[in-house]
Design an enzyme around this catalytic site. Structure first.
Site, PDB file in Angstrom:
ATOM      1  N   ASP A 177      13.554  25.851  51.520  1.00 34.20           N
ATOM      2  CA  ASP A 177      13.597  25.539  52.964  1.00 34.20           C
ATOM      3  C   ASP A 177      12.394  24.755  53.473  1.00 34.20           C
ATOM      4  O   ASP A 177      12.328  24.425  54.658  1.00 34.20           O
ATOM      5  CB  ASP A 177      13.746  26.848  53.775  1.00 34.20           C
ATOM      6  CG  ASP A 177      12.650  27.884  53.452  1.00 34.20           C
ATOM      7  OD1 ASP A 177      12.953  29.094  53.496  1.00 34.20           O
ATOM      8  OD2 ASP A 177      11.515  27.474  53.137  1.00 34.20           O
ATOM      9  N   HIS A 193      13.040  26.315  42.682  1.00 35.52           N
ATOM     10  CA  HIS A 193      14.460  25.929  42.803  1.00 35.52           C
ATOM     11  C   HIS A 193      14.638  24.623  43.569  1.00 35.52           C
ATOM     12  O   HIS A 193      15.722  24.335  44.069  1.00 35.52           O
ATOM     13  CB  HIS A 193      15.252  27.058  43.489  1.00 35.52           C
ATOM     14  CG  HIS A 193      15.308  28.305  42.675  1.00 35.52           C
ATOM     15  ND1 HIS A 193      15.366  29.573  43.231  1.00 35.52           N
ATOM     16  CD2 HIS A 193      15.278  28.495  41.327  1.00 35.52           C
ATOM     17  CE1 HIS A 193      15.387  30.481  42.255  1.00 35.52           C
ATOM     18  NE2 HIS A 193      15.331  29.852  41.094  1.00 35.52           N
ATOM     19  N   CYS A 208      22.517   6.749  40.267  1.00 37.98           N
ATOM     20  CA  CYS A 208      21.317   5.918  40.045  1.00 37.98           C
ATOM     21  C   CYS A 208      20.012   6.694  40.274  1.00 37.98           C
ATOM     22  O   CYS A 208      18.922   6.130  40.166  1.00 37.98           O
ATOM     23  CB  CYS A 208      21.354   4.699  40.976  1.00 37.98           C
ATOM     24  SG  CYS A 208      21.104   5.100  42.729  1.00 37.98           S
ATOM     25  N   CYS A 227      25.638   7.229  47.957  1.00 39.11           N
ATOM     26  CA  CYS A 227      24.429   6.415  47.859  1.00 39.11           C
ATOM     27  C   CYS A 227      24.642   5.040  48.510  1.00 39.11           C
ATOM     28  O   CYS A 227      25.667   4.381  48.244  1.00 39.11           O
ATOM     29  CB  CYS A 227      24.074   6.254  46.374  1.00 39.11           C
ATOM     30  SG  CYS A 227      22.671   5.187  46.068  1.00 39.11           S
ATOM     31  N   CYS A 287      24.494   2.333  45.386  1.00 36.61           N
ATOM     32  CA  CYS A 287      25.493   2.204  44.292  1.00 36.61           C
ATOM     33  C   CYS A 287      26.787   2.943  44.591  1.00 36.61           C
ATOM     34  O   CYS A 287      27.732   2.901  43.800  1.00 36.61           O
ATOM     35  CB  CYS A 287      24.884   2.741  42.976  1.00 36.61           C
ATOM     36  SG  CYS A 287      24.818   4.539  42.926  1.00 36.61           S
ATOM     37  N   GLU A 317      12.507  46.750  51.732  1.00 30.41           N
ATOM     38  CA  GLU A 317      13.253  47.598  50.781  1.00 30.41           C
ATOM     39  C   GLU A 317      12.636  47.470  49.387  1.00 30.41           C
ATOM     40  O   GLU A 317      12.092  46.402  49.061  1.00 30.41           O
ATOM     41  CB  GLU A 317      14.723  47.110  50.682  1.00 30.41           C
ATOM     42  CG  GLU A 317      15.475  47.063  51.999  1.00 30.41           C
ATOM     43  CD  GLU A 317      15.612  48.457  52.616  1.00 30.41           C
ATOM     44  OE1 GLU A 317      15.628  48.563  53.846  1.00 30.41           O
ATOM     45  OE2 GLU A 317      15.626  49.437  51.844  1.00 30.41           O
TER      46      GLU A 317
HETATM   47  N1  APR Z   1      10.485  40.400  55.145  1.00 30.70           N
HETATM   48  C1  APR Z   1      10.324  40.526  53.797  1.00 30.70           C
HETATM   49  N2  APR Z   1      11.348  40.690  52.935  1.00 30.70           N
HETATM   50  C2  APR Z   1      12.588  40.746  53.464  1.00 30.70           C
HETATM   51  C3  APR Z   1      12.838  40.625  54.848  1.00 30.70           C
HETATM   52  C4  APR Z   1      11.720  40.446  55.701  1.00 30.70           C
HETATM   53  N3  APR Z   1      11.869  40.340  57.023  1.00 30.70           N
HETATM   54  N4  APR Z   1      14.192  40.723  55.046  1.00 30.70           N
HETATM   55  C5  APR Z   1      14.744  40.888  53.831  1.00 30.70           C
HETATM   56  N5  APR Z   1      13.790  40.918  52.877  1.00 30.70           N
HETATM   57  C6  APR Z   1      13.941  41.074  51.428  1.00 30.70           C
HETATM   58  C7  APR Z   1      15.150  41.844  50.999  1.00 30.70           C
HETATM   59  O1  APR Z   1      14.879  43.251  50.980  1.00 30.70           O
HETATM   60  C8  APR Z   1      15.361  41.297  49.577  1.00 30.70           C
HETATM   61  O2  APR Z   1      14.558  41.994  48.641  1.00 30.70           O
HETATM   62  O3  APR Z   1      14.103  39.778  50.883  1.00 30.70           O
HETATM   63  C9  APR Z   1      14.861  39.867  49.681  1.00 30.70           C
HETATM   64  C10 APR Z   1      15.974  38.844  49.766  1.00 30.70           C
HETATM   65  O4  APR Z   1      16.637  38.879  48.520  1.00 30.70           O
HETATM   66  P1  APR Z   1      17.551  37.646  48.082  1.00 30.70           P
HETATM   67  O5  APR Z   1      18.399  37.230  49.228  1.00 30.70           O
HETATM   68  O6  APR Z   1      18.183  38.002  46.792  1.00 30.70           O
HETATM   69  O7  APR Z   1      16.507  36.457  47.884  1.00 30.70           O
HETATM   70  P2  APR Z   1      15.734  36.051  46.581  1.00 30.70           P
HETATM   71  O8  APR Z   1      15.268  37.243  45.831  1.00 30.70           O
HETATM   72  O9  APR Z   1      14.728  35.048  46.985  1.00 30.70           O
HETATM   73  O10 APR Z   1      16.887  35.297  45.734  1.00 30.70           O
HETATM   74  C11 APR Z   1      16.470  34.582  44.596  1.00 30.70           C
HETATM   75  O11 APR Z   1      18.729  33.808  44.326  1.00 30.70           O
HETATM   76  O12 APR Z   1      20.721  32.886  45.082  1.00 30.70           O
HETATM   77  C12 APR Z   1      19.513  32.616  44.473  1.00 30.70           C
HETATM   78  O13 APR Z   1      18.461  30.521  44.452  1.00 30.70           O
HETATM   79  C13 APR Z   1      18.684  31.640  45.264  1.00 30.70           C
HETATM   80  O14 APR Z   1      16.254  31.503  45.368  1.00 30.70           O
HETATM   81  C14 APR Z   1      17.364  32.374  45.497  1.00 30.70           C
HETATM   82  C15 APR Z   1      17.372  33.418  44.383  1.00 30.70           C
END
Ligand code: APR
Length: 257
Positions: free
Chosen positions: A104, A119, A130, A148, A151, A216
């Site tokens: 992001d 990622h 290209c 593109c 091309c 969590e």
């Molecule tokens: N602050 C901190 N952590 C948070 C918050 C918050 N406000 N809200 C949620 N979380 C935590 C959740 O508890 C969870 O552990 O963020 C985590 C989000 O988990 P995912 O959605 O699985 O994200 P991530 O672990 O980054 O996923 C890894 O999976 O789908 C692919 O490429 C995608 O980069 C991503 C990768």
């Protein structure tokens, strides 16, 4: 919790080289939903939309969902307190690098420079034919898939799809970080996705202290985490910032309850 946050701040302040390892959770309070968990994107969309084989077989169909997931949400998102504290830590010499799983661009928009995107980044599109690169904002996505200008090839978001390899540079930077860091600060990740999820495990094997911020428990919490700071990224990072830049932190350690 005050005792643990103060302990974490002391460790971060004394660390010679700290790496922040971030996931989707650090951007939740910027309005970008996580992938997993109750209101996660994967509870609304099929993750296979990010399989490279599916994209190549049906670029138009994949783009419809990709646009909805990534480009509608991301455009309005701004860095939050947690991104900004990491940027300040870098400026003050308290953070060596960020290894992020996020696409992001919010770490860069918060002012961080040493950011390695495991990622890739959603801000760029690349021509499959290209290899020409475009900023996502430059290309109209009224007609999907976008093509593109040079091309006519199909444009793909320049982030890593499932089934694609991790770009060499962030991969090397992540492995190096795991071998040289005194501290790994894990913020907002489940630790579920290979091979990114191996980096903190490697860091632990090389002797790093693992500090984790998450509301969590994750797959790291009972496995490698030394200090688990339960809470939202902005809340915990705000408290860490107050301690890290407090002139009395070093003597506060005696007063920790
Ligand atoms: N602050 C901190 N952590 C948070 C918050 C918050 N406000 N809200 C949620 N979380 C935590 C959740 O508890 C969870 O552990 O963020 C985590 C989000 O988990 P995912 O959605 O699985 O994200 P991530 O672990 O980054 O996923 C890894 O999976 O789908 C692919 O490429 C995608 O980069 C991503 C990768």
């Amino acid at each position: 919790m005050k005792k643990k946050i103060t302990e974490a701040a002391l460790i971060l302040k004394k660390s010679r080289f700290t790496t922040a390892f971030t996931g989707a959770g650090i951007s939740v309070e910027s309005g970008i939903p996580p992938f997993r968990g109750g209101d996660g994107l994967w509870s609304k969309y099929d993750p296979s939309v990010l399989d490279i084989s599916r994209f190549l077989a049906d670029p138009a169909g994949s783009w419809v969902v990709i646009n909805e997931i990534f480009y509608d949400f991301f455009n309005s998102a701004k860095p939050n307190k947690a991104h900004l504290v990491l940027s300040r830590m870098e400026k003050e010499g308290m953070l060596g690098r960020i290894i992020t799983q996020n696409i992001d661009n919010l770490h860069q928009e918060a002012g961080s420079h040493m950011v390695y995107e495991f990622h890739g980044n959603s801000k760029n599109l690349r021509c499959l034919h290209c290899r020409r690169e475009y900023l996502a904002g430059q290309i109209s996505i009224d007609h999907l898939p976008p093509t593109c200008r040079e091309c006519g090839g199909i444009l793909k978001p320049d982030f890593v799809f499932f089934g694609e390899s991790i770009p060499q540079m962030p991969l090397a930077a992540a492995y190096e970080a795991a071998t040289i860091s005194d501290v790994f600060l894990i913020i907002g990740t489940t630790g579920e996705v290979m091979p990114a999820n191996q980096i903190p495990l490697m860091a632990k094997e090389y002797g790093a202290t693992i500090i984790e911020i998450n509301p969590e428990p994750s797959l790291y919490t009972n496995k490698v985490t030394d200090i688990f700071l339960k809470g939202k990224a902005t809340e915990i990072m705000g408290k860490l910032e107050d301690l890290l830049f407090s002139p009395t932190l070093d003597n506060d350690q005696d007063g920790v309850d």
